[in-house]
Design an enzyme around this catalytic site. Structure first.
Site, mmCIF file in Angstrom:
data_model
loop_
_atom_site.group_PDB
_atom_site.id
_atom_site.type_symbol
_atom_site.label_atom_id
_atom_site.label_comp_id
_atom_site.label_asym_id
_atom_site.label_seq_id
_atom_site.Cartn_x
_atom_site.Cartn_y
_atom_site.Cartn_z
ATOM 1 N NE ARG A 155 5.152 -9.591 -6.487
ATOM 2 C CZ ARG A 155 4.693 -8.377 -6.227
ATOM 3 N NH1 ARG A 155 5.507 -7.353 -6.253
ATOM 4 N NH2 ARG A 155 3.435 -8.183 -5.933
ATOM 5 C CD GLU A 198 -9.874 -3.715 -2.116
ATOM 6 O OE1 GLU A 198 -8.688 -3.865 -2.457
ATOM 7 O OE2 GLU A 198 -10.229 -3.308 -0.998
#
Ligand code: AMP
Length: 172
Positions: free
Chosen positions: A60, A97
């Site tokens: 993005r 993560e």
């Protein structure tokens, strides 16, 4: 203009517990898009950020980076996921993560001392922006700062970043 009113919230996307801030509704709106890019550029100028290149993070950052670069009279350089760029690349590995990931930039896109501004649509944990900063620092670039349309403040992503100016337009 109230940018927030044009950002759509999608609960539990892409997984349960995540409130996704969907900017496609802002980008779709002609006045919203124009205002967002103009305000983004204006804030960069006010913060004395005048880069040679805007470095946009996949994917993005490729939407907000080029119009911002155009306004700032800078060039645009993409930082991409592994295996996407065709010429020789510099690579940085970073922690996710779960597991690790990599980001790449063309070796001949950046030189030592080049002034760059790193941009993405949104900063969450700051991991991606931090990895991009490591990548441009590895090349010896002069990193001037960061720009994000949206900052998710409770995730404290800015704590991950080097002590440089950070331009944001909307905070949650
Ligand atoms: P981070 O590395 O955690 O700062 O994540 C940054 C990237 O993940 C950005 O490119 C965002 O587009 C995307 N992202 C992370 N969390 C969200 C969210 N809640 N809503 C929309 N995009 C997100």
């Amino acid at each position: 203009m109230d940018i927030k009113s044009l950002i759509r919230d999608i609960p539990d996307f892409p997984k349960p517990g995540i409130l996704f801030r969907d900017l496609t509704t802002l980008l779709r709106d002609p006045e919203g898009l124009r205002y967002t890019i103009d305000a983004f550029a204006q804030k960069c100028v006010e913060a004395n950020l005048s880069p040679d290149y805007v470095v946009g993070i996949e994917s993005r950052g490729f939407i907000v980076g080029p119009p911002l670069a155009y306004q700032l009279r800078a060039g645009f350089i993409p930082v991409r996921k592994p295996g996407k760029l065709p010429a020789a690349v510099h690579t940085v590995e970073y922690q996710l993560e779960y597991g690790r990931d990599k980001l790449e930039v063309h070796q001949d896109a950046l030189q030592e001392g080049t002034r760059v501004l790193i941009v993405d649509d949104l900063i969450a944990t700051g991991g991606t922006a931090k990895a991009s900063a490591d990548l441009v620092h590895k090349v010896g670039c002069n990193l001037l700062g960061f720009g994000f349309i949206v900052e998710l403040q409770e995730l404290e992503g800015r704590q991950q970043l080097p002590d440089l100016p950070i331009v944001t337009l909307v905070e949650y």
